[in-house]
Design an enzyme around this catalytic site. Structure first.
Site, mmCIF file in Angstrom:
data_model
loop_
_atom_site.group_PDB
_atom_site.id
_atom_site.type_symbol
_atom_site.label_atom_id
_atom_site.label_comp_id
_atom_site.label_asym_id
_atom_site.label_seq_id
_atom_site.Cartn_x
_atom_site.Cartn_y
_atom_site.Cartn_z
ATOM 1 N N GLU A 1 2.631 13.482 3.855
ATOM 2 C CA GLU A 1 2.316 14.799 3.282
ATOM 3 C C GLU A 1 2.546 15.816 4.388
ATOM 4 O O GLU A 1 1.744 15.917 5.317
ATOM 5 C CB GLU A 1 0.848 14.848 2.825
ATOM 6 C CG GLU A 1 0.486 13.880 1.718
ATOM 7 C CD GLU A 1 1.093 14.258 0.383
ATOM 8 O OE1 GLU A 1 1.675 15.362 0.268
ATOM 9 O OE2 GLU A 1 1.017 13.445 -0.536
ATOM 10 N N CYS B 1 -1.302 24.178 3.788
ATOM 11 C CA CYS B 1 0.043 23.644 3.557
ATOM 12 C C CYS B 1 0.625 24.184 2.263
ATOM 13 O O CYS B 1 1.825 24.430 2.169
ATOM 14 C CB CYS B 1 0.016 22.116 3.549
ATOM 15 S SG CYS B 1 -1.161 21.425 2.370
HETATM 16 P P1 NDP Z 1 0.328 17.791 13.354
HETATM 17 O O1 NDP Z 1 1.575 17.198 12.805
HETATM 18 O O2 NDP Z 1 0.404 18.449 14.674
HETATM 19 O O3 NDP Z 1 -0.813 16.673 13.471
HETATM 20 C C1 NDP Z 1 -1.220 15.899 12.361
HETATM 21 C C2 NDP Z 1 -1.909 14.632 12.859
HETATM 22 O O4 NDP Z 1 -0.950 13.771 13.482
HETATM 23 C C3 NDP Z 1 -2.972 14.900 13.916
HETATM 24 O O5 NDP Z 1 -4.052 14.015 13.743
HETATM 25 C C4 NDP Z 1 -2.229 14.619 15.186
HETATM 26 O O6 NDP Z 1 -3.065 14.307 16.248
HETATM 27 C C5 NDP Z 1 -1.415 13.412 14.788
HETATM 28 N N1 NDP Z 1 -0.264 13.150 15.657
HETATM 29 C C6 NDP Z 1 0.345 13.967 16.544
HETATM 30 N N2 NDP Z 1 1.405 13.337 17.143
HETATM 31 C C7 NDP Z 1 1.458 12.102 16.592
HETATM 32 C C8 NDP Z 1 2.341 10.988 16.766
HETATM 33 N N3 NDP Z 1 3.370 11.017 17.611
HETATM 34 N N4 NDP Z 1 2.105 9.875 16.039
HETATM 35 C C9 NDP Z 1 1.079 9.827 15.144
HETATM 36 N N5 NDP Z 1 0.216 10.848 14.942
HETATM 37 C C10 NDP Z 1 0.402 11.980 15.653
HETATM 38 O O7 NDP Z 1 -0.201 18.776 12.214
HETATM 39 P P2 NDP Z 1 -1.417 19.787 12.290
HETATM 40 O O8 NDP Z 1 -2.670 19.032 12.611
HETATM 41 O O9 NDP Z 1 -1.044 20.940 13.140
HETATM 42 O O10 NDP Z 1 -1.537 20.260 10.771
HETATM 43 C C11 NDP Z 1 -0.823 21.324 10.246
HETATM 44 C C12 NDP Z 1 0.364 20.832 9.446
HETATM 45 O O11 NDP Z 1 -0.098 19.957 8.414
HETATM 46 C C13 NDP Z 1 1.100 21.939 8.722
HETATM 47 O O12 NDP Z 1 2.491 21.731 8.825
HETATM 48 C C14 NDP Z 1 0.648 21.775 7.269
HETATM 49 O O13 NDP Z 1 1.566 22.296 6.333
HETATM 50 C C15 NDP Z 1 0.514 20.302 7.179
HETATM 51 N N6 NDP Z 1 -0.357 19.927 6.070
HETATM 52 C C16 NDP Z 1 0.188 19.315 4.983
HETATM 53 C C17 NDP Z 1 -0.606 19.009 3.899
HETATM 54 C C18 NDP Z 1 -0.041 18.291 2.717
HETATM 55 O O14 NDP Z 1 -0.839 17.738 1.965
HETATM 56 N N7 NDP Z 1 1.255 18.254 2.498
HETATM 57 C C19 NDP Z 1 -2.036 19.361 3.862
HETATM 58 C C20 NDP Z 1 -2.502 19.970 5.078
HETATM 59 C C21 NDP Z 1 -1.679 20.239 6.129
HETATM 60 P P3 NDP Z 1 -3.489 15.487 17.271
HETATM 61 O O15 NDP Z 1 -4.062 16.590 16.448
HETATM 62 O O16 NDP Z 1 -4.474 14.796 18.115
HETATM 63 O O17 NDP Z 1 -2.208 15.887 17.960
#
Ligand code: NDP
Length: 500
Positions: free
Chosen positions: A245, A279
């Site tokens: 997502e 999102c």
């Molecule tokens: P990120 O992609 O930065 O992070 C998402 C999660 O992935 C966090 O827990 C992060 O950890 C983790 N992560 C980071 N790097 C890795 C890796 N290499 N491998 C595995 N996991 C990893 O997103 P954001 O937290 O900034 O969220 C915002 C984004 O989420 C926006 O683009 C938004 O549109 C999207 N979103 C989509 C939704 C949907 O349902 N389609 C709903 C809500 C948000 P850490 O934070 O510790 O880096």
């Protein structure tokens, strides 16, 4: 030694992840960072817990999950205040988010048996001597990686459905909202104390990466498109299935017969709720010429009345300090390209806040129109007709949600949008509708949470055929005779060698 803190930026201090409020810098919580061995240990414990949990059956799990949803309903204010304390989100927005999450737990618990339980399906004539059966088996352990912007609803949109399907879950919350993740897991343990069915591992992105490689049965990821690609690449190494997502750049289309007051009100909410860090937030509006100017005026008038600030305001801080530069860049670039700020503008960016900004006449190739801004900003563009609106709405790489306001043509327009979800004469409402699947296409990812499809994501289909009589025309045996094969050919030709 204690590390230097910038409000809102999580730090690792003496092996602990420390999260802080983006406005005040006040500490919201500290949690031990999981190293790779700790991640593997959690997954191993989850594997054993999954066996117990799956053994409860649908009815047993339903009872536990409904007790958990009752606990969340009782403590909704406590959780909403924690969301505010940690991520800066207004308490009212957090409350709406939690209400939706509670409804999803309720629905998943009540419907898992219907959707995933054993059912008999029809046999085909050529195999009439066998009965056919279908059921969905849990994957065992599901890893859920969540973002910070909806720290309750997004992880639970996967976790509640995965649990209802019979899986144990290991949650990796965003480093910006670990306290909320911990609260969810602790509250679950209050009602399911027998085994660690829902666990949490804390840390930065590398902990998420370790979870992808830990041997879980499936990864459910919610976050940015860039990270989604890394998650998929990591999961490819072990063929671990993924549900992604990712981001969005949702558009609203306003037709000439729309209720303009309702459209403007919904657009302001859809674009600016949670400071635009949504999102499925509306980031672009395409409005047909006859109603364009009136729509812009109404949006500006409503958005200008919103309050911005920390406690009790309509719009809170930008949770992730780095995002402020992206928002600033999108606004200044749009203005440099000839766009006009009908509200706000470059000086609306006052860290940690961004005031509502409405941009008009922005060229379509600008980042403000094409890339996810994730702030309280909106572009509005005049279009000749709904055909042009559909073409422009579909011209981005994302395909998450959308909205259409109008009467006569609204449904037809909605059907032409390349998005996983559309709200007609409202915005964002599909996310709270537990009966509907949620997810996108293109750069917004694939797979579905919520609804029947959301349950099926967390069980693999198991097909069973069972002999119920002898085969009159045996095909699947070396004992078949040439005469029997000739008769099979005749029957197949009689059945299928004809037009529909
Ligand atoms: P990120 O992609 O930065 O992070 C998402 C999660 O992935 C966090 O827990 C992060 O950890 C983790 N992560 C980071 N790097 C890795 C890796 N290499 N491998 C595995 N996991 C990893 O997103 P954001 O937290 O900034 O969220 C915002 C984004 O989420 C926006 O683009 C938004 O549109 C999207 N979103 C989509 C939704 C949907 O349902 N389609 C709903 C809500 C948000 P850490 O934070 O510790 O880096």
């Amino acid at each position: 030694m204690t590390a230097v803190r910038t409000p809102g930026v999580p730090i690792v201090d003496n092996g602990e992840l420390v999260s802080t409020n983006p406005s005040t810098g006040a500490e919201a919580g500290r949690f031990p960072v999981a190293d790779p061995a700790a991640v593997t240990g959690a997954v191993d414990r989850a594997r054993a817990a999954a066996t117990w949990w799956a053994g409860l059956g649908f009815d047993g799990r339903r009872a536990h999950l409904l007790r958990w949803r009752a606990l969340l309903a009782r403590r909704i204010t406590e959780l909403a205040e924690l969301c505010h304390r940690e991520g800066g989100k207004p308490v009212a927005d957090a409350t709406v988010e939690i209400v939706s999450a509670i409804d999803h737990i309720d629905w998943a618990a009540r419907n898992a048996k219907r959707v995933l339980g054993h059912r008999r399906v029809r046999s085909r004539l050529l195999l009439a001597e066998f009965s056919a059966h279908l059921e969905y088996q849990p994957y065992g352990v599901v890893g859920v990686i969540g973002p910070w912007n909806y720290p309750v609803l997004t992880p639970l949109g996967s976790a509640a459905y995965a649990l209802a399907a019979g899986n144990a879950v290991v949650l990796k919350p965003s480093e910006y909202t670990p306290a909320v993740g911990q609260w969810l897991v602790d509250s679950f343990a209050e009602v399911v104390g027998e085994a660690p069915v829902l666990q949490v591992v804390h840390g930065l992105g590398d902990v998420g990466a370790a979870l992808c490689r830990s041997g879980v049965g499936k990864i459910a990821f919610t976050g940015s498109t860039a990270t989604a690609k890394k998650v998929m690449a990591a999961c490819a190494e072990t063929l671990t299935p993924v549900l992604l997502e990712a981001g969005g750049k949702d558009a609203m289309i306003v037709d000439e017969d729309a209720d303009l007051d309702a459209a403007a009100e919904a657009c302001v909410w859809g674009a600016l709720t949670n400071a635009g860090q949504t999102c499925i937030g509306i980031e672009r509006a395409y409005v047909v010429t006859p109603v364009h100017d009136a729509f812009v005026a109404k949006v500006v008038e409503r958005a200008a009345r919103l309050t911005v600030g920390d406690d009790g305001a309509d719009i809170g801080p930008i949770t992730m300090p780095d995002q402020i530069e992206t928002i600033r860049r999108h606004i200044t670039d749009a203005l440099d390209r000839g766009g006009r700020a009908a509200l706000g503008g470059a000086d609306a960016v006052r860290p940690p806040f961004v005031h509502p900004t409405v941009l008009v006449d922005v060229p379509e190739e600008a980042p403000a129109v094409r890339e996810e801004t994730f702030g309280p900003t909106l572009t509005i563009r005049r279009v000749a007709d709904v055909d042009e609106a559909v073409t422009l709405a579909n011209a981005v790489s994302y395909g998450l949600g959308s909205s259409v306001f109008g009467r006569r043509r609204a449904v037809a327009v909605a059907r032409r949008l390349r998005t996983g979800m559309t709200a007609i004469n409202s915005t964002l409402t599909f996310v709270g509708m537990s009966t509907l699947p949620f997810g996108g296409v293109g750069d917004s990812g694939f797979g579905r949470i919520h609804g029947d499809e959301g349950l099926r994501e967390f069980g693999y289909a198991r097909a069973v055929t069972r002999r119920r009589g002898p085969s009159l025309l045996p095909a699947t045996t070396f004992d078949r005779t040439p005469e029997q094969v000739t008769r099979i050919i005749k029957i197949v030709q009689k059945l299928y060698d004809r037009r529909a």
